[in-house]
Every structure is written in C-alpha cells, then in structure tokens.
Design a protein around this motif. Structure first.
Motif, PDB file in Angstrom:
ATOM      1  N   ALA A   1      34.871  33.489  33.954  1.00  0.00           N
ATOM      2  CA  ALA A   1      35.960  33.945  34.926  1.00  0.00           C
ATOM      3  C   ALA A   1      36.781  32.882  35.631  1.00  0.00           C
ATOM      4  O   ALA A   1      36.250  31.877  35.509  1.00  0.00           O
ATOM      5  CB  ALA A   1      35.313  34.961  35.943  1.00  0.00           C
ATOM      6  N   ASP A   2      37.869  33.212  35.803  1.00  0.00           N
ATOM      7  CA  ASP A   2      38.791  31.975  36.626  1.00  0.00           C
ATOM      8  C   ASP A   2      38.813  32.068  38.034  1.00  0.00           C
ATOM      9  O   ASP A   2      39.154  31.121  38.558  1.00  0.00           O
ATOM     10  CB  ASP A   2      40.184  32.095  36.038  1.00  0.00           C
ATOM     11  CG  ASP A   2      40.432  31.851  34.429  1.00  0.00           C
ATOM     12  OD1 ASP A   2      39.612  31.102  34.030  1.00  0.00           O
ATOM     13  OD2 ASP A   2      41.294  32.506  33.886  1.00  0.00           O
ATOM     14  N   GLU A   3      38.263  33.111  38.440  1.00  0.00           N
ATOM     15  CA  GLU A   3      38.277  33.106  40.124  1.00  0.00           C
ATOM     16  C   GLU A   3      36.750  33.088  40.608  1.00  0.00           C
ATOM     17  O   GLU A   3      35.808  33.434  39.933  1.00  0.00           O
ATOM     18  CB  GLU A   3      39.108  34.469  40.313  1.00  0.00           C
ATOM     19  CG  GLU A   3      38.234  35.929  40.197  1.00  0.00           C
ATOM     20  CD  GLU A   3      38.595  36.325  38.878  1.00  0.00           C
ATOM     21  OE1 GLU A   3      37.901  37.414  38.084  1.00  0.00           O
ATOM     22  OE2 GLU A   3      39.552  35.748  37.948  1.00  0.00           O
ATOM     23  N   ILE A   4      36.739  33.342  41.972  1.00  0.00           N
ATOM     24  CA  ILE A   4      35.450  33.245  42.737  1.00  0.00           C
ATOM     25  C   ILE A   4      35.121  34.761  42.595  1.00  0.00           C
ATOM     26  O   ILE A   4      35.775  35.899  42.819  1.00  0.00           O
ATOM     27  CB  ILE A   4      35.665  32.932  43.985  1.00  0.00           C
ATOM     28  CG1 ILE A   4      36.009  31.295  44.267  1.00  0.00           C
ATOM     29  CG2 ILE A   4      34.404  33.360  44.860  1.00  0.00           C
ATOM     30  CD1 ILE A   4      36.009  30.909  45.646  1.00  0.00           C
ATOM     31  N   LEU A   5      33.966  34.940  41.913  1.00  0.00           N
ATOM     32  CA  LEU A   5      33.203  36.494  41.904  1.00  0.00           C
ATOM     33  C   LEU A   5      32.347  36.691  42.730  1.00  0.00           C
ATOM     34  O   LEU A   5      32.147  38.065  43.386  1.00  0.00           O
ATOM     35  CB  LEU A   5      32.676  36.373  40.290  1.00  0.00           C
ATOM     36  CG  LEU A   5      33.446  36.349  39.169  1.00  0.00           C
ATOM     37  CD1 LEU A   5      32.762  36.139  38.183  1.00  0.00           C
ATOM     38  CD2 LEU A   5      34.576  37.311  39.117  1.00  0.00           C
ATOM     39  N   ILE A   6      31.425  35.657  43.533  1.00  0.00           N
ATOM     40  CA  ILE A   6      30.790  36.022  44.595  1.00  0.00           C
ATOM     41  C   ILE A   6      30.869  35.280  45.660  1.00  0.00           C
ATOM     42  O   ILE A   6      31.034  33.961  45.875  1.00  0.00           O
ATOM     43  CB  ILE A   6      29.243  35.470  43.985  1.00  0.00           C
ATOM     44  CG1 ILE A   6      28.769  36.147  42.591  1.00  0.00           C
ATOM     45  CG2 ILE A   6      27.945  35.597  45.132  1.00  0.00           C
ATOM     46  CD1 ILE A   6      27.572  35.558  42.151  1.00  0.00           C
ATOM     47  N   ARG A   7      31.319  36.139  46.731  1.00  0.00           N
ATOM     48  CA  ARG A   7      31.841  35.652  47.995  1.00  0.00           C
ATOM     49  C   ARG A   7      30.546  36.162  49.173  1.00  0.00           C
ATOM     50  O   ARG A   7      30.747  35.508  50.230  1.00  0.00           O
ATOM     51  CB  ARG A   7      33.200  36.299  48.288  1.00  0.00           C
ATOM     52  CG  ARG A   7      34.170  35.635  47.639  1.00  0.00           C
ATOM     53  CD  ARG A   7      35.623  36.199  48.301  1.00  0.00           C
ATOM     54  NE  ARG A   7      36.798  36.047  47.262  1.00  0.00           N
ATOM     55  CZ  ARG A   7      37.335  34.794  47.158  1.00  0.00           C
ATOM     56  NH1 ARG A   7      36.982  33.747  48.112  1.00  0.00           N
ATOM     57  NH2 ARG A   7      38.396  34.577  46.452  1.00  0.00           N
ATOM     58  N   SER A   8      29.941  36.987  48.780  1.00  0.00           N
ATOM     59  CA  SER A   8      28.789  37.487  49.606  1.00  0.00           C
ATOM     60  C   SER A   8      27.462  37.990  49.033  1.00  0.00           C
ATOM     61  O   SER A   8      27.537  37.779  47.663  1.00  0.00           O
ATOM     62  CB  SER A   8      29.467  38.750  50.345  1.00  0.00           C
ATOM     63  OG  SER A   8      29.779  39.793  49.650  1.00  0.00           O
ATOM     64  N   ALA A   9      26.547  38.322  49.621  1.00  0.00           N
ATOM     65  CA  ALA A   9      25.320  38.692  49.200  1.00  0.00           C
ATOM     66  C   ALA A   9      25.625  40.163  48.411  1.00  0.00           C
ATOM     67  O   ALA A   9      25.150  40.398  47.255  1.00  0.00           O
ATOM     68  CB  ALA A   9      24.090  39.132  50.101  1.00  0.00           C
TER      69      ALA A   9
END
Length: 119
Positions: A18-26
């Motif tokens: 992926a090009d973006e952040i996929l995991i920002r939280s639990a």
C-alpha cells in the motif's frame, strides 16, 4: 491495498502492499488481521511505512496493543523496514525481544521476513 500471496512449505503468507498508512490504531490492526485471516492466510507481512510512526514510540502503547492482537489470534507478523533510525533503547530492546519469539518479527528485507515467517 494489494495482497501478494506467498506459499512456503504450506504456510500461506500475505504481503501487504500500500502507499498509505494502514494501521493507525489497535482497531486498524485487528481489522487487517481479520481480513487476512478470513482470506485463508496464516501469516502477514506489512511494511513500516504502512504503520503510524506512533507505533514506534512505545509510550503510546500502540505497538503493544497491536502485537497482542496478533499474538492472541496466533497470526504471525513481520514488519519490514529500516529500524536503525529508531535510537531509543526501549524500541531497540522491544525489536530484539520480539524477534526472539519468532511470532512477531522485524525484518530489513522481504526475503528475511519470508524466511522468518516460514521457519
């Protein structure tokens, strides 16, 4: 998000691209875990760039929460990236200890990640 499937000695490993952040939280980590699990994968590889930088600040507790989810559901995980940029002793110790368990792995290359997850 794209998934590249790897199969090594009957272990199905999902490599997340992926090009973006996929995991920002639990919760994001749990969503990804569930998605990968229901597609029939045993283990997952994600790149450091796809995880919030807060993950690598252990004071936020995000790393512990996310990795606990993967451990609870017995889903092997490898995070691929250049971890030399993190100078904190606590994150270096965390990475070292995680790599000893072989369930949660920090790897510098995709080849290393695949090797660790297939052992």
């Amino acid at each position: 998000m794209k998934i590249i499937a790897h199969s090594i000695r009957s272990v199905k490993i999902a490599e997340i691209i992926a090009d973006e952040i996929l995991i920002r939280s639990a919760e994001d980590g749990l969503d990804l875990l569930g998605d990968i699990y229901y597609q029939g994968f045993d283990k997952v590889i994600i790149y450091e760039k796809n995880i919030t930088p807060d993950f690598f600040d252990l004071k936020t507790k995000i790393a512990g929460e996310i990795l606990q989810k993967f451990s609870n559901y017995r889903m092997g995980l490898a995070i691929v990236g250049d971890f030399s940029q993190y100078e904190s002793k606590s994150i270096r110790d965390f990475i070292f200890e995680s790599n000893k368990t072989k369930h949660i792995n920090f790897a510098e290359t995709i080849e290393d990640a695949l090797k660790r997850l297939s052992e």
